[in-house]
Design a protein around this motif. Structure first.
Motif, PDB file in Angstrom:
ATOM      1  N   VAL A  39      -0.647  -8.529 -35.207  1.00  0.00           N
ATOM      2  CA  VAL A  39      -1.793  -8.931 -36.039  1.00  0.00           C
ATOM      3  C   VAL A  39      -2.987  -9.283 -35.147  1.00  0.00           C
ATOM      4  CG1 VAL A  39      -2.641 -10.579 -37.759  1.00  0.00           C
ATOM      5  CG2 VAL A  39      -0.298  -9.687 -37.923  1.00  0.00           C
ATOM      6  N   GLU A  40      -2.709  -9.970 -34.038  1.00  0.00           N
ATOM      7  CA  GLU A  40      -3.786 -10.387 -33.123  1.00  0.00           C
ATOM      8  C   GLU A  40      -4.458  -9.195 -32.427  1.00  0.00           C
ATOM      9  OE1 GLU A  40      -2.957 -14.057 -30.921  1.00  0.00           O
ATOM     10  OE2 GLU A  40      -3.735 -13.036 -29.142  1.00  0.00           O
ATOM     11  N   ASP A  41      -3.685  -8.216 -32.057  1.00  0.00           N
ATOM     12  CA  ASP A  41      -4.203  -7.160 -31.157  1.00  0.00           C
ATOM     13  C   ASP A  41      -4.238  -5.751 -31.740  1.00  0.00           C
ATOM     14  OD1 ASP A  41      -4.562  -9.062 -29.198  1.00  0.00           O
ATOM     15  OD2 ASP A  41      -2.621  -8.707 -28.260  1.00  0.00           O
ATOM     16  N   THR A  42      -3.815  -5.567 -33.010  1.00  0.00           N
ATOM     17  CA  THR A  42      -3.874  -4.227 -33.615  1.00  0.00           C
ATOM     18  C   THR A  42      -4.431  -4.368 -35.040  1.00  0.00           C
ATOM     19  OG1 THR A  42      -1.716  -4.069 -34.755  1.00  0.00           O
ATOM     20  CG2 THR A  42      -1.705  -3.712 -32.365  1.00  0.00           C
ATOM     21  N   ASP A  43      -4.454  -3.266 -35.797  1.00  0.00           N
ATOM     22  CA  ASP A  43      -5.009  -3.322 -37.160  1.00  0.00           C
ATOM     23  C   ASP A  43      -3.997  -3.873 -38.184  1.00  0.00           C
ATOM     24  OD1 ASP A  43      -3.158  -1.314 -37.493  1.00  0.00           O
ATOM     25  OD2 ASP A  43      -4.615   0.268 -37.938  1.00  0.00           O
ATOM     26  N   THR A  44      -2.868  -4.348 -37.725  1.00  0.00           N
ATOM     27  CA  THR A  44      -1.832  -4.866 -38.622  1.00  0.00           C
ATOM     28  C   THR A  44      -2.314  -6.105 -39.371  1.00  0.00           C
ATOM     29  OG1 THR A  44      -0.198  -4.133 -37.007  1.00  0.00           O
ATOM     30  CG2 THR A  44       0.591  -5.637 -38.727  1.00  0.00           C
ATOM     31  N   THR A  45      -2.008  -6.177 -40.675  1.00  0.00           N
ATOM     32  CA  THR A  45      -2.350  -7.373 -41.448  1.00  0.00           C
ATOM     33  C   THR A  45      -1.087  -8.193 -41.728  1.00  0.00           C
ATOM     34  OG1 THR A  45      -2.004  -6.261 -43.568  1.00  0.00           O
ATOM     35  CG2 THR A  45      -4.243  -6.179 -42.622  1.00  0.00           C
ATOM     36  N   GLY A  66       5.458 -15.262 -41.487  1.00  0.00           N
ATOM     37  CA  GLY A  66       4.982 -16.639 -41.307  1.00  0.00           C
ATOM     38  C   GLY A  66       5.038 -17.081 -39.852  1.00  0.00           C
ATOM     39  N   ILE A  67       6.107 -16.712 -39.156  1.00  0.00           N
ATOM     40  CA  ILE A  67       6.218 -17.070 -37.727  1.00  0.00           C
ATOM     41  C   ILE A  67       5.118 -16.355 -36.932  1.00  0.00           C
ATOM     42  CG2 ILE A  67       7.679 -17.062 -35.661  1.00  0.00           C
ATOM     43  CD1 ILE A  67      10.136 -16.934 -37.611  1.00  0.00           C
ATOM     44  N   VAL A  68       4.931 -15.060 -37.230  1.00  0.00           N
ATOM     45  CA  VAL A  68       3.876 -14.312 -36.524  1.00  0.00           C
ATOM     46  C   VAL A  68       2.509 -14.955 -36.789  1.00  0.00           C
ATOM     47  CG1 VAL A  68       2.688 -12.086 -36.287  1.00  0.00           C
ATOM     48  CG2 VAL A  68       5.196 -12.150 -36.525  1.00  0.00           C
ATOM     49  N   ALA A  69       2.269 -15.340 -38.042  1.00  0.00           N
ATOM     50  CA  ALA A  69       0.983 -15.974 -38.377  1.00  0.00           C
ATOM     51  C   ALA A  69       0.771 -17.243 -37.554  1.00  0.00           C
ATOM     52  CB  ALA A  69       0.923 -16.287 -39.868  1.00  0.00           C
ATOM     53  N   GLU A  70       1.845 -18.000 -37.356  1.00  0.00           N
ATOM     54  CA  GLU A  70       1.736 -19.249 -36.588  1.00  0.00           C
ATOM     55  C   GLU A  70       1.336 -19.010 -35.132  1.00  0.00           C
ATOM     56  OE1 GLU A  70       4.384 -22.826 -37.125  1.00  0.00           O
ATOM     57  OE2 GLU A  70       5.694 -21.243 -37.892  1.00  0.00           O
ATOM     58  N   VAL A  71       1.721 -17.862 -34.574  1.00  0.00           N
ATOM     59  CA  VAL A  71       1.426 -17.607 -33.154  1.00  0.00           C
ATOM     60  C   VAL A  71       0.238 -16.655 -32.978  1.00  0.00           C
ATOM     61  CG1 VAL A  71       3.815 -18.070 -32.463  1.00  0.00           C
ATOM     62  CG2 VAL A  71       3.112 -15.705 -32.897  1.00  0.00           C
ATOM     63  N   THR A  72      -0.482 -16.402 -34.074  1.00  0.00           N
ATOM     64  CA  THR A  72      -1.627 -15.490 -34.016  1.00  0.00           C
ATOM     65  C   THR A  72      -2.930 -16.269 -33.875  1.00  0.00           C
ATOM     66  OG1 THR A  72      -0.475 -13.821 -35.339  1.00  0.00           O
ATOM     67  CG2 THR A  72      -2.887 -13.689 -35.297  1.00  0.00           C
ATOM     68  N   ASP A  73      -3.698 -15.952 -32.818  1.00  0.00           N
ATOM     69  CA  ASP A  73      -5.018 -16.568 -32.635  1.00  0.00           C
ATOM     70  C   ASP A  73      -6.012 -15.954 -33.611  1.00  0.00           C
ATOM     71  OD1 ASP A  73      -3.974 -17.902 -30.494  1.00  0.00           O
ATOM     72  OD2 ASP A  73      -5.160 -16.876 -28.959  1.00  0.00           O
ATOM     73  N   ASN A  74      -6.976 -16.757 -34.058  1.00  0.00           N
ATOM     74  CA  ASN A  74      -8.082 -16.254 -34.877  1.00  0.00           C
ATOM     75  C   ASN A  74      -9.151 -15.686 -33.939  1.00  0.00           C
ATOM     76  OD1 ASN A  74     -10.285 -15.828 -36.457  1.00  0.00           O
ATOM     77  ND2 ASN A  74     -10.280 -17.848 -37.423  1.00  0.00           N
TER      78      ASN A  74
END
Ligand SMILES: Nc1nc2c(ncn2[C@@H]2O[C@H](COP(=O)(O)OP(=O)(O)O)[C@@H](OP(=O)(O)OP(=O)(O)O)[C@H]2O)c(=O)[nH]1
Ligand SMILES: [Mn+2]
Length: 184
Positions: free
Chosen positions: A69-75, A89-97
């Motif tokens: 999510v952070e580095d590609t077009d993945t939502t 949810g885990i990925v969202a927690e480790v994703t920078d805005n």
């Protein structure tokens, strides 16, 4: 001994995950002089968790997907659809805005680490260990020695908020902090 149906389902889920990340990261390379394929990083983070005897499938899946999510077009919605709410949810927690400036993103990682879920802390520990081992091995293209040292100090602050969750990962991180003379 023959694999049971459950083992097959677990393997299928993991292979789907690795394939998804490989497709998403296909055009990306690491910043090392060898320009290693980016996918080596998320697979390597998941492998560190395996070395640390992490058995939670959602954590291993999130490790493989952690930079999509952070580095590609993945939502996030795409991850929910493909892998369910726990993994997403885990990925969202480790994703920078990425809309925030870099200094603020780095500050928020330190703040958010401490109140993250155990699952997210495990992914963070693996991510930082992989990146610090990489920095210990070689300097990324265009990085000064000062930037490398700064990353070590910042990473130690993020790791501080993730402690008490995995002896192996924390011991391996501490070896690097000692080597690089970072207070822990
Ligand atoms: N050490 C190292 N890092 C590399 C290399 N190639 C790519 N990276 C990535 O660069 C990020 C760290 O570099 P920074 O300058 O701090 O961050 P930025 O890319 O977000 O600007 C890490 O992102 P991240 O995994 O999202 O983690 P983090 O930003 O949360 O630390 C790491 O995975 C490499 O060859 N060596
Ligand atoms: Mn990463």
């Amino acid at each position: 001994m023959e694999n049971g149906a459950d083992d097959g389902a677990v393997l299928a889920t993991l292979i789907k995950c690795v394939n998804f990340a490989a497709v998403k990261h296909k055009d990306q390379r690491r910043k090392d002089p060898e320009q290693t394929p980016y996918i080596n990083h998320p697979i390597g983070v998941a492998n560190l968790l395996v070395e640390g005897e992490v058995k939670d499938m959602a954590v291993l899946q999130a490790a493989i997907l952690h930079d999509t999510v952070e580095d590609t077009d993945t939502t996030n919605e795409e991850l929910v659809m493909e892998f369910g709410t726990k993994v997403a949810g885990i990925v969202a927690e480790v994703t920078d805005n990425k809309n925030l400036d870099k200094q603020e993103r780095k500050r928020l990682q330190i703040v958010k680490a401490a109140s993250a879920s155990k699952e997210a802390k495990l992914v963070k520990l693996g991510d930082k260990l992989y990146n610090l081992r990489d920095l210990d091995r070689t300097t990324p293209h265009g990085w000064t020695q000062e930037r490398v040292v700064e990353y070590f100090h910042w990473a130690a602050e993020v790791v501080a908020g993730c402690r008490g969750n995995n002896e192996f990962l924390e011991r391996e991180l501490d070896k690097l902090f000692v080597k690089w003379k970072v207070d822990i």
